[in-house]
Design an enzyme around this catalytic site. Structure first.
Site, PDB file in Angstrom:
ATOM      1  NE  ARG A   1     -13.716   6.241 -13.868  1.00  0.00           N
ATOM      2  CZ  ARG A   1     -14.918   6.019 -14.397  1.00  0.00           C
ATOM      3  NH1 ARG A   1     -15.966   6.676 -13.973  1.00  0.00           N
ATOM      4  NH2 ARG A   1     -15.041   5.128 -15.366  1.00  0.00           N
TER       5      ARG A   1
ATOM      6  CE  LYS B   1       5.363   8.595  -1.516  1.00  0.00           C
ATOM      7  NZ  LYS B   1       6.712   7.999  -1.385  1.00  0.00           N
TER       8      LYS B   1
ATOM      9  CD  GLU C   1       9.027   5.120   8.532  1.00  0.00           C
ATOM     10  OE1 GLU C   1       9.671   6.123   8.151  1.00  0.00           O
ATOM     11  OE2 GLU C   1       8.741   4.165   7.771  1.00  0.00           O
TER      12      GLU C   1
ATOM     13  CE  LYS D   1       4.601  11.399   4.951  1.00  0.00           C
ATOM     14  NZ  LYS D   1       4.476   9.943   5.080  1.00  0.00           N
TER      15      LYS D   1
ATOM     16  CD  GLU E   1       8.844   9.627  -3.642  1.00  0.00           C
ATOM     17  OE1 GLU E   1       7.986   9.415  -2.764  1.00  0.00           O
ATOM     18  OE2 GLU E   1       9.669   8.779  -3.981  1.00  0.00           O
TER      19      GLU E   1
ATOM     20  NE  ARG F   1       5.296  11.919  -0.163  1.00  0.00           N
ATOM     21  CZ  ARG F   1       3.999  11.910   0.038  1.00  0.00           C
ATOM     22  NH1 ARG F   1       3.233  12.772  -0.579  1.00  0.00           N
ATOM     23  NH2 ARG F   1       3.451  11.031   0.847  1.00  0.00           N
TER      24      ARG F   1
ATOM     25  CG  ASN G   1      10.648   6.337   0.117  1.00  0.00           C
ATOM     26  OD1 ASN G   1      10.006   5.678   0.939  1.00  0.00           O
ATOM     27  ND2 ASN G   1      10.130   6.791  -0.995  1.00  0.00           N
TER      28      ASN G   1
ATOM     29  CG  HIS H   1      11.350   3.602   3.369  1.00  0.00           C
ATOM     30  ND1 HIS H   1      11.997   4.323   4.357  1.00  0.00           N
ATOM     31  CD2 HIS H   1      10.048   3.527   3.759  1.00  0.00           C
ATOM     32  CE1 HIS H   1      11.101   4.677   5.286  1.00  0.00           C
ATOM     33  NE2 HIS H   1       9.920   4.209   4.952  1.00  0.00           N
TER      34      HIS H   1
ATOM     35  CG  HIS I   1      10.078  -1.000   0.473  1.00  0.00           C
ATOM     36  ND1 HIS I   1       9.759   0.031  -0.384  1.00  0.00           N
ATOM     37  CD2 HIS I   1       9.463  -0.695   1.642  1.00  0.00           C
ATOM     38  CE1 HIS I   1       9.000   0.913   0.237  1.00  0.00           C
ATOM     39  NE2 HIS I   1       8.804   0.499   1.473  1.00  0.00           N
TER      40      HIS I   1
ATOM     41  CG  HIS J   1       7.295  -0.199   6.914  1.00  0.00           C
ATOM     42  ND1 HIS J   1       7.922  -0.393   5.697  1.00  0.00           N
ATOM     43  CD2 HIS J   1       7.243   1.157   7.089  1.00  0.00           C
ATOM     44  CE1 HIS J   1       8.220   0.790   5.164  1.00  0.00           C
ATOM     45  NE2 HIS J   1       7.820   1.739   5.988  1.00  0.00           N
TER      46      HIS J   1
END
Lengths: 360, 360
Positions: A118, A140, A182, A224, A234, A238, A242, A245, A249, A262
């Protein structure tokens, strides 16, 4: 060496940016209070930098998980390999996990650290430009699912980020360009002055001029860190990180993880987002051309693969974390230096972007 | 109907305890604002209660994942089955996941909710006594690893817990007894008056007297909610909720998940913890006998399986989240109604407990 801070109350942490900070070992030692340390890396990075990290671990129980290189290994199977290693070594809840590698290693290792018992502490040592300017910062973490990128993950912040710019000396040209996608993104979404600086310095970056790279990394991390501090989970701004993205993706998932890097997929996606923004009347032709041109100069692809049909593209984009109850939502550009929040888009305009733009 | 609150600032949530609250549908509807709902349950519970839940979902996009019953399905494979279902149905980040079942379903579903798209809301509808008094409350979610119970998980709180006591009417006797182990635990670790009440009312509980069960559930949840509010992430007192669990997890892992019910293994473990506490001079013979006697009256096993050899037992116990850097740490009893924090134990005393006690 520069030190920036990601301000998140008791979860705040430093980002160290500089040349040869891995070699000195001092920064790593400062943050490694655990007596058990697991290093996760890949077959490309291990021969280059694993020994340097291990030198800081003398007197501790340590082990390493060395995975194959590539986006297709950012999977639950790889996470299970890390858990196996941790349990076989009886690593306890106060053990520390070190992510040594690019974005795949960082995201995957962060997720494993978030879930093992955990949650155990972890440290990011990004060794690619993309990881240094983006994925290692902000907490993230995720693995991919065959049906969608980053669909299984956690928000989980590291103890610190150690960006040693000298590790970029060994980076492949293609990876360097992917990282620049990026970097350019920050200019597009919130930092017009940086975009202008990038237009003037893109050749210096490609030539790996140390000062230029250090500046680009620092300014990217600063952008960032500001966004993440404002909106860790987010719920708002935030999401602008993306940009491109959702398109990207879909390319990565649709073409098979690893076919496009990526950053390459994001570069194409940002061009598509720019095209769609033009169709909405937000960006003029010149701005779109400026964006496409900079990405092209960074040696990045700017057109989607011809074999990704529009309907398949749309179907892949429908699996995206920004979507709400089946409605497709995208980040667009109001102008260079200002992104919109996620917004529903007219499906016909989107189809136009996907088909016309993609078929050139 | 009683309503308790788990106080965790912005993550606070209610526990509803009462008869037939699932049937009315009102409470569930109040907390289900999402337009997409995924119900996760198992083959035992689905025929009994899935329709009741589905009646509350009219007008929403809903789906169900129905897993086989049993501890061996509290696995990453089952979590992947849930992710597959969510992605196939294009469930977005504002979807709600409902856990309908016992502790296995609750822990597994909570973990899947914590990880899907980095976290979606979820609701606990516990249908076993064990889940109603313990596992559905407090936000500990996890799946098992072949090498250790609950080794992969997250702290992730539900939107609410809906404990419908009438679902216990269909519960197998063996499951009822397993739940009583965790009920008795609260008496042992922090509520001596409740322990005395249980001594007087254990037969009524076994006979499923509705008022007695409702009282036992409420008082258990109250104890759990207080401990969790004080120490959500187990940096201190929350660990006392694990009395008997290090022993018990070793039994569950060592004998194969599902051979012993979790509550049965914990009952044995609490007897061993009591025995070890006696060896340390903390508990007298009479107190140990009182504990063993109450568990026995609850129709629970009080001796470990004879085929779990001491060295294997120790090896299994070495994989435990309370351990620090390889040191075995256990929760013991200072007296009935007061548990110790995790403490290192003398290995020879522990061996004595494991061998002598186990071989009777």
């Amino acid at each position: 060496m520069k030190t920036l801070t990601v301000s998140l109350d008791e979860r705040s942490y430093p980002i160290y940016i500089g040349s040869r900070i891995l070699e000195s070992g001092e920064i790593l030692a400062r943050h490694l209070s655990s007596s058990q340390v697991m290093v996760v890396t890949n077959e490309t990075v291990a021969p280059l930098y694993l020994d340097k990290v291990k030198q800081c671990l003398q007197g501790k129980q340590s082990a390493a998980v060395i995975l194959p290189d590539g986006e297709s290994y950012k999977s639950m199977e790889s996470a299970m390999t890390i858990f196996d290693g941790l349990l076989a070594g009886k690593f306890s809840r106060d053990a520390c996990i070190v992510a040594l590698g690019g974005g795949v290693i960082g995201d995957l290792t962060g997720f494993a650290a978030a879930c093992y018992q955990r949650g155990v502490p972890f440290i990011q040592i990004p060794t690619t430009l993309l990881a240094q300017v983006d994925s290692s910062v902000g907490g993230k973490t995720a693995v991919n699912h065959p049906r969608g990128k980053n669909m299984i993950g956690a928000f989980y912040q590291p103890l610190c980020v150690l960006a040693d710019t000298s590790t970029l000396d060994t980076l492949a040209d293609r990876e360097l360009s992917a990282g620049l996608a990026e970097v350019i993104k920050y200019g597009l979404i919130r930092d017009f002055a940086f975009f202008v600086w990038l237009e003037a310095n893109i050749e210096a970056l490609l030539a790996r001029d140390a000062d230029s790279l250090a500046y680009a990394i620092e300014r990217s991390c600063l952008n960032k860190a500001e966004v993440v501090a404002e909106d860790e989970r987010e719920s708002g701004v935030r999401a602008t990180l993306n940009l491109g993205h959702t398109f990207g993706h879909a390319i990565e998932t649709g073409m098979g993880y690893g076919t496009y890097l990526h950053g390459e997929a994001v570069a194409i996606g940002m061009c598509q987002a720019a095209d769609l923004s033009r169709r909405l009347g937000w960006l003029d032709e010149d701005s779109v051309e400026r964006i496409v041109s900079l990405l092209r100069r960074a040696r990045l692809p700017v057109k989607p693969p011809v074999d990704l049909a529009v309907e398949r593209y749309l179907d892949l984009m429908a699996v995206d974390k920004k979507n709400v109850a089946g409605e497709l939502r995208l980040i667009l550009l109001e102008k260079i230096g200002q992104a919109s929040l996620p917004m529903e888009v007219d499906l016909e305009l989107l189809r136009a972007t996907l088909s016309e733009y993609g078929r050139v």
